[in-house]
Design an enzyme around this catalytic site. Structure first.
Site, PDB file in Angstrom:
ATOM      1  CG  HIS A  96      -1.755  -1.071   1.499  1.00 49.07           C
ATOM      2  ND1 HIS A  96      -1.344  -2.251   2.098  1.00 49.07           N
ATOM      3  CD2 HIS A  96      -3.057  -1.235   1.215  1.00 49.07           C
ATOM      4  CE1 HIS A  96      -2.363  -3.078   2.188  1.00 49.07           C
ATOM      5  NE2 HIS A  96      -3.410  -2.497   1.651  1.00 49.07           N
TER       6      HIS A  96
ATOM      7  CG  ASP B 115       1.708  -1.183   3.399  1.00 48.00           C
ATOM      8  OD1 ASP B 115       1.095  -0.873   4.448  1.00 48.00           O
ATOM      9  OD2 ASP B 115       1.227  -1.893   2.506  1.00 48.00           O
TER      10      ASP B 115
ATOM     11  CG  MET C 100      -0.998  -5.761  -6.555  1.00 43.38           C
ATOM     12  SD  MET C 100      -1.137  -5.148  -4.860  1.00 43.38           S
ATOM     13  CE  MET C 100      -1.454  -6.699  -3.988  1.00 43.38           C
TER      14      MET C 100
ATOM     15  CD  GLU D 102      -8.555  -8.104  -1.241  1.00 47.78           C
ATOM     16  OE1 GLU D 102      -7.559  -7.554  -1.723  1.00 47.78           O
ATOM     17  OE2 GLU D 102      -8.547  -8.678  -0.131  1.00 47.78           O
TER      18      GLU D 102
ATOM     19  CD  GLU E 115      -7.958 -11.884   1.831  1.00 45.01           C
ATOM     20  OE1 GLU E 115      -7.375 -10.854   1.462  1.00 45.01           O
ATOM     21  OE2 GLU E 115      -8.280 -12.097   3.024  1.00 45.01           O
TER      22      GLU E 115
ATOM     23  CG  ASP F 191      -5.219 -10.761  -1.806  1.00 44.48           C
ATOM     24  OD1 ASP F 191      -5.700  -9.814  -1.145  1.00 44.48           O
ATOM     25  OD2 ASP F 191      -4.291 -10.637  -2.626  1.00 44.48           O
TER      26      ASP F 191
ATOM     27  CG  ASP G 132      -9.942 -11.039   6.798  1.00 40.62           C
ATOM     28  OD1 ASP G 132      -9.566 -10.008   6.213  1.00 40.62           O
ATOM     29  OD2 ASP G 132      -9.622 -12.187   6.442  1.00 40.62           O
TER      30      ASP G 132
ATOM     31  CG  ASP H 255      -6.172 -11.774   6.462  1.00 39.58           C
ATOM     32  OD1 ASP H 255      -6.043 -10.573   6.802  1.00 39.58           O
ATOM     33  OD2 ASP H 255      -7.005 -12.175   5.630  1.00 39.58           O
TER      34      ASP H 255
ATOM     35  CG  ASP I  86      -3.884  -9.897   2.062  1.00 44.24           C
ATOM     36  OD1 ASP I  86      -4.931  -9.305   1.800  1.00 44.24           O
ATOM     37  OD2 ASP I  86      -3.102  -9.540   2.966  1.00 44.24           O
TER      38      ASP I  86
HETATM   39  C1  DIG Z   1      -7.265  -6.939   2.696  1.00 43.34           C
HETATM   40  O1  DIG Z   1      -7.427  -8.282   2.429  1.00 43.34           O
HETATM   41  C2  DIG Z   1      -6.704  -6.210   1.523  1.00 43.34           C
HETATM   42  C3  DIG Z   1      -5.602  -5.296   1.918  1.00 43.34           C
HETATM   43  O2  DIG Z   1      -4.694  -6.079   2.658  1.00 43.34           O
HETATM   44  C4  DIG Z   1      -5.017  -4.914   0.603  1.00 43.34           C
HETATM   45  O3  DIG Z   1      -5.538  -3.687   0.228  1.00 43.34           O
HETATM   46  C5  DIG Z   1      -5.465  -5.960  -0.356  1.00 43.34           C
HETATM   47  C6  DIG Z   1      -4.315  -6.376  -1.221  1.00 43.34           C
HETATM   48  O4  DIG Z   1      -4.130  -7.725  -1.270  1.00 43.34           O
HETATM   49  N1  DIG Z   1      -6.067  -6.998   0.490  1.00 43.34           N
HETATM   50 MN    MN Z   2      -6.549  -9.193   0.592  1.00 42.00          MN
HETATM   51 MN    MN Z   3      -8.308 -10.665   4.527  1.00 42.51          MN
END
Ligand code: DIG
Ligand code: MN
Ligand code: MN
Length: 386
Positions: A55, A58, A89, A182, A218, A246, A256, A258, A288
């Site tokens: 981002h 970041d 990306m 996304e 994702e 993702d 979420d 992750d 991600d």
């Molecule tokens: C959340 O799953 C989002 C953020 O982490 C980011 O903007 C995007 C990129 O993979 N996934």
């Molecule tokens: Mn993501």
């Molecule tokens: Mn997520």
């Protein structure tokens, strides 16, 4: 080097925010010290990743001066070059700052929406400096706690206006970005607009430059509401819109998480990897995800290695499945029932013939389909006994 060792051709990527996640959660403080973007690139190179994503903030803190920005960019470029880490990306943070508390592209305040577009344009500029080809947009704040605040169709119109504007900027600057939208159903908002990949696929068709816009499904975001990630990916692929992905893992019905790829739902993860490999997906395999809060940075490296290793294990098992004699024999039997397409393109004669056809629904229903054996053979492969 084992066949589960990551190589550049696997195109495994991680966001700075993933391996750089410091372990804070809504109920607890950070547990790991902050690492710089350069240190994170060194870590990713050490574990064998192909690329890194970010981002805007970041990499460049929101309060950085122009001179500080340039220095950060210079050092990061050098680190990526030194370690042969690509930047496929880029994305923009439109969810952390309080200014976006009511949304970014869909906020009621026109000045907030304009600021969000400006911030995205600058993030596109930053990503282009690193040759990023995909620009992900995750609308984490685009939603509501109460629908008293705006009509959702107004939110959709605002999102379309911003996307159309950014596509024009992409064209004028010649960046050549593919935008990847996304979806997520909720969190941090109670309800997020465009909650699923399918919702975005419909939205994309209404854009001025729909050819420039695809999706970034994702795993966790499709599995949170109990949907099939692989089915969402397959629909995106079939529509020519799978521009990024993702990868992580998730218990359905929870916040979420992750989690490390494949660590919760090995069967669903296997079908996803098999689909991506069977269709020849050429995009990035982006994780991600982040390590457990219990981990130090050695644990974070194990997390990153585990994501890539598990993907390659499933890739290997997909090859076994595709070359399994009994599985292929069962599939051949299934294919026989599909030998002659009785529908095809409509025509008056064909329709008359179809209407005149006698179907014996009892005979059609009589034959067992042998899916139990097919699935057990799949489980044998996944459980390592075949
Ligand atoms: C959340 O799953 C989002 C953020 O982490 C980011 O903007 C995007 C990129 O993979 N996934
Ligand atoms: Mn993501
Ligand atoms: Mn997520």
């Amino acid at each position: 080097m084992s066949k589960y060792t990551p190589k550049p051709e696997h195109k495994f990527t991680f966001g700075l925010w993933t391996v750089g996640n410091r372990g804070a959660d809504p109920f607890g403080a950070q547990v790991r010290p902050k690492l710089s973007p350069v240190e994170l690139v060194e870590m990713l190179a050490e574990v064998g990743a192909y690329g890194v994503n970010f981002h805007d903030n970041d990499l460049v803190p929101i309060h950085a001066t122009a001179a500080e920005r340039d220095q950060i960019v210079k050092e990061f470029k050098e680190a990526c070059a030194d370690h042969d880490i690509k930047v496929p990306m880029a994305t923009v943070n439109l969810f952390y700052e309080p200014v976006f508390r009511d949304g970014a592209f869909t906020a009621n305040d026109a000045r907030v929406r304009a600021y969000a577009v400006q911030k995205t344009m600058r993030a596109m500029d930053l990503g282009a400096e690193f040759g990023a080809e995909t620009f992900v947009l995750w609308g984490g704040r685009e939603g509501v706690e109460t629908d008293a605040c705006r009509r959702p169709d107004d939110a959709i119109k605002r999102a379309r206006e911003c996307l159309n504007y950014l596509c024009e900027y992409n064209l004028e600057k010649g960046y050549g970005y593919k935008f990847a939208l996304e979806a997520k159903p909720n969190e941090p908002r109670a309800d997020i607009y465009f909650p699923t990949t399918g919702a975005y696929l419909a939205f994309i068709e209404t854009l001025d430059h729909k050819e420039m816009v695809g999706v970034n499904p994702e795993v966790a975001h499709e599995q949170m509401p109990g949907l099939s990630m692989m089915h969402a990916v397959a629909q995106a692929w079939e529509a020519g819109k799978l521009y990024h992905i993702d990868l992580n893992d998730q218990y359905p019905g929870r916040y979420d998480q992750d989690l490390r790829f494949g660590s919760v739902s090995p069967k669903q993860s296997f079908w996803l990897v098999k689909f991506l490999e069977d269709v020849g997906y050429q995009g990035m395999r982006h994780f991600d995800a982040h390590a457990y809060r219990t981990e130090d940075y050695d644990g974070v490296k194990e997390f990153a290695r585990g994501c890539m290793r598990t993907y390659l294990i499933f890739k290997d098992k997909a090859e076994r499945w595709n070359n399994h004699e009994e599985i292929q024999s069962i599939l051949a039997g299934i294919a026989e029932t599909d030998a002659e397409n009785l529908i095809g393109k409509y025509g008056s004669e064909a329709a008359a013939k179809l209407l005149a056809t006698d179907f014996d629904r009892h005979e059609l229903a009589a034959k067992g389909l042998n899916y139990e054996r097919l699935d057990q053979l799949t489980m044998d492969i996944l459980l390592g006994v075949d």
